[in-house]
Enzyme design. Structure first.
Site, PDB file in Angstrom:
ATOM      1  N   HIS A 240       0.858  -1.189   0.000  1.00  0.00           N
ATOM      2  CA  HIS A 240       0.000   0.000   0.000  1.00  0.00           C
ATOM      3  C   HIS A 240       0.892   1.236   0.000  1.00  0.00           C
ATOM      4  CE1 HIS A 240      -3.569  -2.463   0.903  1.00  0.00           C
ATOM      5  NE2 HIS A 240      -2.713  -3.204   1.596  1.00  0.00           N
TER       6      HIS A 240
ATOM      7  N   ARG B 165      -0.526   4.381  -0.620  1.00  0.00           N
ATOM      8  CA  ARG B 165      -1.406   5.418  -0.032  1.00  0.00           C
ATOM      9  C   ARG B 165      -1.642   6.672  -0.871  1.00  0.00           C
ATOM     10  NH1 ARG B 165      -3.390   1.709   3.216  1.00  0.00           N
ATOM     11  NH2 ARG B 165      -2.201   1.324   5.094  1.00  0.00           N
TER      12      ARG B 165
ATOM     13  N   ASN C 221      -6.502   0.532  -2.825  1.00  0.00           N
ATOM     14  CA  ASN C 221      -7.360   1.149  -1.787  1.00  0.00           C
ATOM     15  C   ASN C 221      -6.824   2.523  -1.383  1.00  0.00           C
ATOM     16  OD1 ASN C 221      -5.148  -0.018  -0.418  1.00  0.00           O
ATOM     17  ND2 ASN C 221      -6.331  -0.392   1.444  1.00  0.00           N
TER      18      ASN C 221
ATOM     19  N   ASP D 141      -8.473  -5.153  -2.389  1.00  0.00           N
ATOM     20  CA  ASP D 141      -7.793  -5.397  -1.114  1.00  0.00           C
ATOM     21  C   ASP D 141      -8.049  -4.318  -0.060  1.00  0.00           C
ATOM     22  OD1 ASP D 141      -5.888  -7.032   0.469  1.00  0.00           O
ATOM     23  OD2 ASP D 141      -4.906  -5.089   0.569  1.00  0.00           O
TER      24      ASP D 141
ATOM     25  N   HIS E   4      -8.918 -10.472  -1.097  1.00  0.00           N
ATOM     26  CA  HIS E   4      -8.755 -10.326   0.347  1.00  0.00           C
ATOM     27  C   HIS E   4      -9.944 -11.081   0.927  1.00  0.00           C
ATOM     28  CE1 HIS E   4      -8.586  -7.472   4.009  1.00  0.00           C
ATOM     29  NE2 HIS E   4      -9.735  -8.097   4.134  1.00  0.00           N
TER      30      HIS E   4
ATOM     31  N   HIS F 257      -2.649 -12.621   1.502  1.00  0.00           N
ATOM     32  CA  HIS F 257      -2.325 -12.813   2.937  1.00  0.00           C
ATOM     33  C   HIS F 257      -3.058 -13.966   3.626  1.00  0.00           C
ATOM     34  CE1 HIS F 257      -5.852 -10.225   2.969  1.00  0.00           C
ATOM     35  NE2 HIS F 257      -5.173  -9.098   2.848  1.00  0.00           N
TER      36      HIS F 257
ATOM     37  N   ASP G  52       2.423  -6.948   2.221  1.00  0.00           N
ATOM     38  CA  ASP G  52       1.229  -6.203   2.664  1.00  0.00           C
ATOM     39  C   ASP G  52       1.662  -4.959   3.454  1.00  0.00           C
ATOM     40  OD1 ASP G  52      -1.363  -5.366   3.040  1.00  0.00           O
ATOM     41  OD2 ASP G  52      -1.945  -7.020   4.350  1.00  0.00           O
TER      42      ASP G  52
ATOM     43  N   PHE H 112      -5.715  -1.122  11.102  1.00  0.00           N
ATOM     44  CA  PHE H 112      -5.090  -2.414  10.863  1.00  0.00           C
ATOM     45  C   PHE H 112      -3.879  -2.209   9.951  1.00  0.00           C
ATOM     46  CE2 PHE H 112      -9.501  -3.688  11.701  1.00  0.00           C
ATOM     47  CZ  PHE H 112      -9.360  -4.847  12.446  1.00  0.00           C
ATOM     48  N   GLY H 113      -2.755  -2.835  10.267  1.00  0.00           N
ATOM     49  CA  GLY H 113      -1.653  -2.793   9.299  1.00  0.00           C
ATOM     50  C   GLY H 113      -0.285  -2.695   9.938  1.00  0.00           C
TER      51      GLY H 113
HETATM   52  O1  DOR Z   1      -3.887  -4.770   7.882  1.00  0.00           O
HETATM   53  C1  DOR Z   1      -4.262  -4.403   6.793  1.00  0.00           C
HETATM   54  N1  DOR Z   1      -4.052  -3.148   6.367  1.00  0.00           N
HETATM   55  N2  DOR Z   1      -4.904  -5.273   6.024  1.00  0.00           N
HETATM   56  C2  DOR Z   1      -5.497  -4.900   4.878  1.00  0.00           C
HETATM   57  O2  DOR Z   1      -6.089  -5.730   4.236  1.00  0.00           O
HETATM   58  C3  DOR Z   1      -5.452  -3.500   4.443  1.00  0.00           C
HETATM   59  C4  DOR Z   1      -4.280  -2.799   5.008  1.00  0.00           C
HETATM   60  C5  DOR Z   1      -4.350  -1.297   4.860  1.00  0.00           C
HETATM   61  O3  DOR Z   1      -4.661  -0.821   3.761  1.00  0.00           O
HETATM   62  O4  DOR Z   1      -4.053  -0.608   5.838  1.00  0.00           O
END
Ligand code: DOR
Length: 437
Positions: free
Chosen positions: A65, A67, A97, A155, A182, A235, A308, A326-327
């Protein structure tokens, strides 16, 4: 154009060509010109000493990602690709995304234009499967294909509509592109924070069950069987998913799969120590799951490793658990976190390199990437499998400092990354010697 360069005396590992030997690599005009163990067929070149180091094709990340556009406070194409280069990656595939999402031609063109100006490495954009990533209506895949999307995914979210997924797989068959799903049944994950299990009970956090992933994996495999389209499972995190994919591969269903470094190396217990920095989707699971994932990577049921890389701001993480994003920021620790598995004999070095090079190249259908074949772009990663270093997230090139590994000592460090023959990252211990012989 960079000068002619000899990478001298490393252990060259190129799983695509089944090469694992000590030798040297000559790079000319941005391409691999020669690989061998004697004297190179030229005598005018600069030299990079790789004695004691591993020299392999540049890593390819099928899932990250960046961003941009929309969340530039978390990451930009410039900062993300610099971080990727430090992590040994020479090609990254960025998920759609963003804000707005990459669901039309102009957005794909935007990514390509920014990357052409600001990225030291190759950026390949992944287009959405559904309009606005809403999971309902299929995008104009023909338009995205023409614009240069190299795969399709929603995703961050699943492709909710089975009908849209089915249509996407039909197109994927014609375009020869993977649909990356996903897998998450949103009815089962609503409000979920971490893996459903002992740790979620202990912390009083709502759990995310394994079935939320596995029900979707099963659906996607059924649709791939029916359509003949290529589904790529993003993932993978559970033993159950691994077993579904194993059976599907045995049956001949066109499926490939990826696992992240964090799902291979961490369990939900990491949440006890690292709190929101170990909050990721899908969640970190149990030891039993990590062992199943490792076995699957070793025996080829899981094809590749993808980071990821999911950068977030400090504010996104330094908050109530239920509010946190999340991430995990993953580019700069990928190799270091995985090298431990090799040093403990849990994973073979050649398997890991294949999973980061020729594996993703084959999924994407790129014959000239992920290889050190003569004539291929000179995308090369040089690493020291034994070198110890301490993760200092504050020094990351990525804007995302969100890693549960901050402060940890890792073994295994990227020493140099070359993109089309150009050094895009060099450890301070590495030096190119200009020399005429
Ligand atoms: O932990 C995650 N973060 N899982 C995802 O599927 C998306 C990602 C995010 O874009 O932050």
């Amino acid at each position: 154009m960079p000068n002619t360069l000899l990478i001298r005396g490393g252990r060259i590992i190129d799983p695509g060509q089944e090469i694992d030997k000590t030798g040297s690599l000559l790079i000319k005009e941005g391409k691999i010109a020669w690989l061998g163990d004697g004297a190179p067929p030229e005598n005018d070149y600069d030299t990079l000493d790789a004695g004691g180091l591993i020299v392999c094709p540049g890593f390819i990340d099928l899932h990250c990602h960046l961003r941009q556009p929309g969340d530039e406070e978390k990451e930009t194409i410039a900062t993300g690709t610099l971080a990727a280069a430090r992590g040994g990656f020479t090609t990254v595939c960025c998920m759609p995304n963003t804000n707005p999402p990459l669901d039309n031609e102009s957005m794909i063109n935007y990514i390509k234009a920014i990357a052409a100006n600001e990225s030291p490495i190759r950026v390949l954009p992944i287009g959405c499967v559904t309009v606005g990533r809403k999971g309902e209506e299929l995008v104009d895949m023909g338009e995205l294909e023409m614009a240069g999307a190299i795969a399709y995914s929603d995703d961050g979210s699943p492709v909710v509509s089975p009908e849209a997924m089915r249509q996407a797989l039909e197109y994927s068959r014609d375009f020869n592109r993977p649909i990356i799903d996903h897998c998450e049944n949103l009815f089962l994950t609503q409000g979920g924070q971490i893996n459903e299990g002992v740790v979620s009970l202990e912390l009083g956090l709502r759990g995310i069950p394994a079935s939320a992933e596995e029900l979707f994996v099963q659906r996607d495999l059924d649709l791939a069987r029916e359509t003949g389209g290529h589904v790529h499972i993003a993932h993978v995190s559970t033993e159950g998913s691994v077993e579904l994919i194993r059976a599907a591969k045995e049956e001949g269903i066109p499926v490939t799969a990826e696992v992240t470094p964090h799902h291979l190396t961490l369990t939900d217990e990491a949440v006890l120590k690292h709190k929101t920095y170990a909050k990721v989707n899908p969640p970190l699971r149990t030891k039993r799951d990590t062992l199943a994932l490792l076995r699957a990577l070793n025996d080829g049921v899981i094809d590749i490793v993808a980071t990821d890389h999911a950068p977030h701001t400090a504010a996104d993480k330094n908050c109530e658990f239920t509010q946190a994003a999340f991430g995990i920021s993953g580019f700069e620790t990928a190799l270091g976190s995985l090298a431990g598995l090799i040093l403990n004999s849990e994973l073979s070095l050649n398997t890991l390199i294949a999973a980061l090079t020729v594996g993703p190249a084959r999924i994407l259908g790129y014959e000239k990437l992920g290889t050190l074949e003569v004539g291929a772009p000179a995308d090369v990663t040089i690493f020291d499998l034994h070198k110890e270093w301490v993760v200092d997230a504050s020094q990351f090139a990525s804007k995302g400092k969100n890693t549960p590994l901050d402060g940890q000592t890792l073994k295994g460090k990227v020493m140099a990354t070359l993109f089309q023959g150009n050094p895009v990252y060099m450890d301070e211990a590495m030096k190119i010697e200009s020399k005429k012989e």
